[in-house]
Design a protein around this motif. Structure first.
Motif, mmCIF file in Angstrom:
data_model
loop_
_atom_site.group_PDB
_atom_site.id
_atom_site.type_symbol
_atom_site.label_atom_id
_atom_site.label_comp_id
_atom_site.label_asym_id
_atom_site.label_seq_id
_atom_site.Cartn_x
_atom_site.Cartn_y
_atom_site.Cartn_z
ATOM 1 N N ARG B 42 -6.223 0.112 -0.645
ATOM 2 C CA ARG B 42 -7.516 1.241 0.781
ATOM 3 C C ARG B 42 -7.679 -0.321 1.510
ATOM 4 O O ARG B 42 -6.773 -1.329 1.642
ATOM 5 C CB ARG B 42 -8.646 0.688 -0.074
ATOM 6 C CG ARG B 42 -8.805 1.988 -0.556
ATOM 7 C CD ARG B 42 -10.464 1.779 -1.748
ATOM 8 N NE ARG B 42 -11.364 1.586 -0.578
ATOM 9 C CZ ARG B 42 -12.479 2.514 -1.075
ATOM 10 N NH1 ARG B 42 -13.396 2.322 -1.882
ATOM 11 N NH2 ARG B 42 -13.882 2.139 0.028
ATOM 12 N N TYR B 43 -8.453 0.193 2.563
ATOM 13 C CA TYR B 43 -8.104 -0.748 4.250
ATOM 14 C C TYR B 43 -8.526 -2.785 3.570
ATOM 15 O O TYR B 43 -7.877 -3.707 4.235
ATOM 16 C CB TYR B 43 -9.684 -0.595 4.793
ATOM 17 C CG TYR B 43 -9.301 -1.488 5.980
ATOM 18 C CD1 TYR B 43 -8.717 -1.089 7.546
ATOM 19 C CD2 TYR B 43 -10.154 -2.689 6.038
ATOM 20 C CE1 TYR B 43 -8.442 -1.980 9.121
ATOM 21 C CE2 TYR B 43 -10.455 -3.213 7.144
ATOM 22 C CZ TYR B 43 -9.951 -3.142 8.164
ATOM 23 O OH TYR B 43 -9.925 -3.748 8.981
ATOM 24 N N GLY B 44 -10.069 -2.511 2.770
ATOM 25 C CA GLY B 44 -9.999 -3.686 2.140
ATOM 26 C C GLY B 44 -8.728 -4.408 1.027
ATOM 27 O O GLY B 44 -9.177 -5.715 1.078
ATOM 28 N N GLU B 45 -8.860 -3.691 0.025
ATOM 29 C CA GLU B 45 -7.838 -4.035 -0.472
ATOM 30 C C GLU B 45 -6.706 -4.843 0.500
ATOM 31 O O GLU B 45 -6.308 -5.997 -0.317
ATOM 32 C CB GLU B 45 -7.338 -3.112 -1.228
ATOM 33 C CG GLU B 45 -7.989 -2.001 -1.947
ATOM 34 C CD GLU B 45 -7.751 -1.018 -3.260
ATOM 35 O OE1 GLU B 45 -8.198 -1.160 -4.253
ATOM 36 O OE2 GLU B 45 -6.561 -0.638 -3.064
ATOM 37 N N LYS B 82 -14.156 4.917 3.658
ATOM 38 C CA LYS B 82 -12.538 5.325 2.556
ATOM 39 C C LYS B 82 -10.974 5.725 3.230
ATOM 40 O O LYS B 82 -11.526 6.468 3.797
ATOM 41 C CB LYS B 82 -13.257 5.929 1.193
ATOM 42 C CG LYS B 82 -11.188 5.931 0.258
ATOM 43 C CD LYS B 82 -12.493 6.320 -0.805
ATOM 44 C CE LYS B 82 -11.150 6.304 -1.934
ATOM 45 N NZ LYS B 82 -10.844 7.192 -3.100
ATOM 46 N N VAL B 83 -10.750 5.150 3.311
ATOM 47 C CA VAL B 83 -9.326 4.876 3.464
ATOM 48 C C VAL B 83 -8.498 4.846 2.819
ATOM 49 O O VAL B 83 -8.465 3.033 2.776
ATOM 50 C CB VAL B 83 -9.122 4.499 5.291
ATOM 51 C CG1 VAL B 83 -8.344 4.820 5.957
ATOM 52 C CG2 VAL B 83 -10.145 4.928 6.012
ATOM 53 N N GLU B 84 -6.936 5.341 2.770
ATOM 54 C CA GLU B 84 -6.330 4.224 2.036
ATOM 55 C C GLU B 84 -4.737 4.945 2.552
ATOM 56 O O GLU B 84 -4.868 5.852 3.631
ATOM 57 C CB GLU B 84 -5.758 5.935 0.071
ATOM 58 C CG GLU B 84 -7.454 5.698 0.086
ATOM 59 C CD GLU B 84 -6.652 6.886 -1.663
ATOM 60 O OE1 GLU B 84 -7.449 6.372 -2.822
ATOM 61 O OE2 GLU B 84 -6.041 7.524 -1.052
ATOM 62 N N TYR B 85 -3.872 3.860 2.256
ATOM 63 C CA TYR B 85 -2.977 3.617 3.600
ATOM 64 C C TYR B 85 -1.330 3.205 1.761
ATOM 65 O O TYR B 85 -1.712 3.658 1.078
ATOM 66 C CB TYR B 85 -2.537 2.036 4.325
ATOM 67 C CG TYR B 85 -3.788 2.490 4.924
ATOM 68 C CD1 TYR B 85 -3.455 2.914 6.481
ATOM 69 C CD2 TYR B 85 -4.773 1.645 4.932
ATOM 70 C CE1 TYR B 85 -3.980 2.740 7.180
ATOM 71 C CE2 TYR B 85 -5.955 1.718 5.930
ATOM 72 C CZ TYR B 85 -5.215 1.754 7.224
ATOM 73 O OH TYR B 85 -5.964 2.416 8.159
ATOM 74 N N THR B 86 -0.830 4.556 2.299
ATOM 75 C CA THR B 86 0.834 4.572 1.594
ATOM 76 C C THR B 86 2.081 4.655 2.580
ATOM 77 O O THR B 86 1.623 4.533 3.611
ATOM 78 C CB THR B 86 0.858 5.911 0.612
ATOM 79 O OG1 THR B 86 0.306 6.826 2.042
ATOM 80 C CG2 THR B 86 -0.360 6.421 -0.599
#
Lengths: 113, 113
Positions: B42-45, B82-86
């Motif tokens: 996620r962005y925060g991660e 919530k946004v996920e990056y892959t």
DNA sequence: TATGCTACATACCAAAATGTATGTATTATT
DNA sequence: AATAATACATACATTTTGGTATGTAGCATA
């Protein structure tokens, strides 16, 4: 918001960053590649092979690569001067990676990306 | 002296230049590498994984990688957001090469270079 | 004596990349 | 009504990188 609190949490992975810094810059990749293709190139030959580079940037970039032990500089004490550049061992080790990257780039360009 | 006269003499080799431009920048290499290691972040991660990056640069860099089709961005319409990056396919293709470069970097660092 | 050849050096300037600080949106919870 | 959570946006300042223009060295040849 601002900066983070934690210091580098995954120390090991910084080697990615380390490596990218040595081969970053506008011309380093191409210089290494051309030295691989031609084995040995004089200053003027490099200059002509990279038509968009200025003498200032060429000299500066070559010095950085030399300082990082990626290329070797051989000076002939003649007049007019003669200087030959070749890949040093550490630089040669980068060739497989640049080769791979080049193929990726070729493919991307061919597909218009 | 000044610029050169000739235009790009070896058109093909510019793919090296092309490729370097997509993965250049201060954080792109690490972002791709971390996405490879964690599969999805996620962005925060990502922000916490790269403690030295600011939100501005993180967002900007992610957008560039997305625009180049190297990563994928999945938005969940929730509150809080919530946004996920892959990694996207083209980005995954870069992993073998980043892996190689990382090993090179590890070795260089281990020897104090 | 002037010019050419080659590989630079260097002062100054412009552009590109990155950093700082602050603000926004939306809904749940206190 | 105030606060928290998350993922940003944005104006502005600074740093880093690259570019321009001009100069230097030393010997050979015209």
């Amino acid at each position: 918001m601002k900066k983070k609190e934690k210091i580098c949490p995954e120390v090991a992975t910084c080697s990615v960053d380390y490596a990218f810094k040595r081969i970053g810059g506008k011309y380093k990749g191409r210089i290494l590649w051309y030295l691989h293709e031609h084995t040995v190139l004089r200053y003027g030959e490099l200059s002509r092979t990279l038509p968009d580079i200025t003498t200032k940037m060429l000299t500066q970039t070559l010095r950085e690569l030399e300082g990082d032990l990626l290329i070797h500089r051989k000076v002939y004490h003649e007049v007019p001067p003669k200087v030959e550049y070749t890949l040093a061992p550490f630089g040669k080790e980068l060739i497989p990676f640049i080769t791979y990257l080049k193929q990726w780039g070729d493919k991307q360009m061919a597909n218009g990306h």
